[in-house]
Design a protein around this motif. Structure first.
Motif, PDB file in Angstrom:
ATOM      1  N   GLU A  67     -13.386   4.310  -0.865  1.00 42.42           N
ATOM      2  CA  GLU A  67     -13.451   4.259   0.598  1.00 42.42           C
ATOM      3  C   GLU A  67     -12.154   3.785   1.235  1.00 42.42           C
ATOM      4  O   GLU A  67     -11.964   3.941   2.440  1.00 42.42           O
ATOM      5  CB  GLU A  67     -14.594   3.338   1.049  1.00 42.42           C
ATOM      6  CG  GLU A  67     -15.990   3.909   0.870  1.00 42.42           C
ATOM      7  CD  GLU A  67     -16.412   3.962  -0.592  1.00 42.42           C
ATOM      8  OE1 GLU A  67     -16.137   2.980  -1.325  1.00 42.42           O
ATOM      9  OE2 GLU A  67     -16.980   4.986  -1.008  1.00 42.42           O
ATOM     10  N   GLY A  68     -11.274   3.163   0.435  1.00 42.47           N
ATOM     11  CA  GLY A  68     -10.023   2.681   0.995  1.00 42.47           C
ATOM     12  C   GLY A  68      -9.617   1.336   0.417  1.00 42.47           C
ATOM     13  O   GLY A  68     -10.075   0.932  -0.646  1.00 42.47           O
ATOM     14  N   VAL A  69      -8.763   0.650   1.146  1.00 46.92           N
ATOM     15  CA  VAL A  69      -8.167  -0.604   0.694  1.00 46.92           C
ATOM     16  C   VAL A  69      -8.540  -1.722   1.652  1.00 46.92           C
ATOM     17  O   VAL A  69      -8.470  -1.552   2.868  1.00 46.92           O
ATOM     18  CB  VAL A  69      -6.622  -0.470   0.620  1.00 46.92           C
ATOM     19  CG1 VAL A  69      -5.979  -1.784   0.222  1.00 46.92           C
ATOM     20  CG2 VAL A  69      -6.222   0.640  -0.342  1.00 46.92           C
ATOM     21  N   SER A  70      -8.956  -2.855   1.110  1.00 43.72           N
ATOM     22  CA  SER A  70      -9.257  -4.025   1.933  1.00 43.72           C
ATOM     23  C   SER A  70      -8.496  -5.218   1.393  1.00 43.72           C
ATOM     24  O   SER A  70      -8.209  -5.304   0.194  1.00 43.72           O
ATOM     25  CB  SER A  70     -10.760  -4.316   1.959  1.00 43.72           C
ATOM     26  OG  SER A  70     -11.235  -4.607   0.653  1.00 43.72           O
ATOM     27  N   GLU A 116       0.843  -1.198   0.000  1.00 43.68           N
ATOM     28  CA  GLU A 116       0.000   0.000   0.000  1.00 43.68           C
ATOM     29  C   GLU A 116       0.877   1.246   0.000  1.00 43.68           C
ATOM     30  O   GLU A 116       1.746   1.408   0.849  1.00 43.68           O
ATOM     31  CB  GLU A 116      -0.920   0.007   1.219  1.00 43.68           C
ATOM     32  CG  GLU A 116      -1.997  -1.059   1.187  1.00 43.68           C
ATOM     33  CD  GLU A 116      -2.963  -0.929   2.365  1.00 43.68           C
ATOM     34  OE1 GLU A 116      -3.265   0.220   2.754  1.00 43.68           O
ATOM     35  OE2 GLU A 116      -3.382  -1.972   2.888  1.00 43.68           O
ATOM     36  N   THR A 141      -2.165  14.367  -1.345  1.00 45.31           N
ATOM     37  CA  THR A 141      -1.630  13.059  -1.720  1.00 45.31           C
ATOM     38  C   THR A 141      -1.537  12.952  -3.236  1.00 45.31           C
ATOM     39  O   THR A 141      -2.444  13.378  -3.950  1.00 45.31           O
ATOM     40  CB  THR A 141      -2.529  11.935  -1.171  1.00 45.31           C
ATOM     41  OG1 THR A 141      -2.612  12.061   0.261  1.00 45.31           O
ATOM     42  CG2 THR A 141      -1.965  10.566  -1.529  1.00 45.31           C
ATOM     43  N   ILE A 181      -9.325  -2.100  -4.014  1.00 43.18           N
ATOM     44  CA  ILE A 181      -9.158  -0.657  -3.820  1.00 43.18           C
ATOM     45  C   ILE A 181     -10.417   0.051  -4.296  1.00 43.18           C
ATOM     46  O   ILE A 181     -10.836  -0.120  -5.449  1.00 43.18           O
ATOM     47  CB  ILE A 181      -7.948  -0.132  -4.610  1.00 43.18           C
ATOM     48  CG1 ILE A 181      -6.711  -1.006  -4.363  1.00 43.18           C
ATOM     49  CG2 ILE A 181      -7.657   1.324  -4.268  1.00 43.18           C
ATOM     50  CD1 ILE A 181      -5.640  -0.858  -5.417  1.00 43.18           C
ATOM     51  N   THR A 234      -0.765   4.560  -0.751  1.00 38.32           N
ATOM     52  CA  THR A 234      -1.685   5.536  -0.181  1.00 38.32           C
ATOM     53  C   THR A 234      -3.007   4.821   0.094  1.00 38.32           C
ATOM     54  O   THR A 234      -3.125   3.613  -0.104  1.00 38.32           O
ATOM     55  CB  THR A 234      -1.934   6.722  -1.139  1.00 38.32           C
ATOM     56  OG1 THR A 234      -2.690   6.262  -2.265  1.00 38.32           O
ATOM     57  CG2 THR A 234      -0.623   7.333  -1.628  1.00 38.32           C
ATOM     58  N   ASP A 235      -4.022   5.587   0.497  1.00 38.86           N
ATOM     59  CA  ASP A 235      -5.338   5.007   0.748  1.00 38.86           C
ATOM     60  C   ASP A 235      -6.055   4.598  -0.527  1.00 38.86           C
ATOM     61  O   ASP A 235      -7.095   3.938  -0.472  1.00 38.86           O
ATOM     62  CB  ASP A 235      -6.216   6.011   1.513  1.00 38.86           C
ATOM     63  CG  ASP A 235      -5.725   6.234   2.930  1.00 38.86           C
ATOM     64  OD1 ASP A 235      -5.016   5.358   3.451  1.00 38.86           O
ATOM     65  OD2 ASP A 235      -6.047   7.294   3.512  1.00 38.86           O
ATOM     66  N   SER A 236      -5.528   4.988  -1.686  1.00 40.08           N
ATOM     67  CA  SER A 236      -6.185   4.650  -2.944  1.00 40.08           C
ATOM     68  C   SER A 236      -5.209   4.156  -4.003  1.00 40.08           C
ATOM     69  O   SER A 236      -5.502   4.214  -5.189  1.00 40.08           O
ATOM     70  CB  SER A 236      -6.936   5.880  -3.491  1.00 40.08           C
ATOM     71  OG  SER A 236      -6.020   6.940  -3.757  1.00 40.08           O
TER      72      SER A 236
END
Length: 215
Positions: free
Chosen positions: A203-206, A47, A84, A200, A49-51
């Motif tokens: 809302e984010g990463v799972s 990861e 970012t 991705i 960043t968040d996206s």
């Protein structure tokens, strides 16, 4: 006389698939060299960043060095611009970094996945010296030659008669990735042990883990 061997091949496979409003990137977790397995729990996706997530296989030492350099540049960008870096901008930055080492290249197979500024999923594939392209799907690493034709057929709908144009869902992509990595584990000794699947969205990463054969 001993030969200078700056690289090792540590194997591994990375696959990225872009959807309408999501991207999925996955890798196996085997870290090996020749016929030895160094680790069964070494993911190749990281990861940023968040996206945005980078998948990188090949020589593990170069992967770690490249990852360190990318994270340093992302941090500098955030401090300088108070925002970012977007996935398309990071894709261009990675291309420049790889090209700057073209005379002693990073021995890495890279796939960058994320969400662009319009909320669309994006996947970028690279060659070792920085040439890159935005694609709907990309396989890289030791099993890429096995997986790319299947992805072209199932994701890009190539070489099909009357293809189904229904948009891909996250569930369909995750299910397909489990199938292709299961097949790769049967044919490629450098791919195995497990699959780290990263979804991705805005809302984010799972993450999801799927076990593979361990022999």
């Amino acid at each position: 006389m001993a030969r200078f061997e700056p690289y090792s091949q540590n194997g591994g496979t990375v696959v990225g698939i872009a959807g309408d409003d999501f991207a999925v990137i996955a890798s196996d977790t085997r870290l090996s060299e020749d016929y030895s397995i160094h680790s069964r729990n070494s993911t190749k996706i990281h990861e940023l960043t968040d996206s945005m997530v980078l998948g990188s296989a090949g020589f593990h030492g170069d992967v770690l060095t490249l990852l360190k350099q990318i994270r340093a540049r992302l941090k500098m960008y955030k401090y300088n611009h108070n925002e970012t870096m977007s996935a398309p901008s990071a894709a261009q930055m990675l291309s420049t970094m790889l090209y700057s080492h073209r005379f002693f290249p990073y021995y890495t197979y890279n796939v960058l996945a994320g969400i662009d500024e319009h909320g669309k999923g994006c996947v970028y594939g690279y060659d070792p010296v920085g040439n890159y392209e935005r694609e709907s799907c990309r396989a890289a690493g030791s099993a890429s030659s096995l997986l790319q034709p299947l992805l072209d057929n199932q994701i890009s709908k190539k070489n099909q008669q009357n293809p189904d144009e229904t948009p891909l869902t996250k569930e369909r992509v995750v299910s397909l990735l489990k199938d292709v990595f299961t097949g790769a584990g049967e044919r490629d000794i450098y791919t195995g042990d497990g699959v780290d699947i990263c979804v991705i969205t805005a809302e984010g990463v799972s993450h999801e883990f799927f076990p593979l054969r361990r022999d």
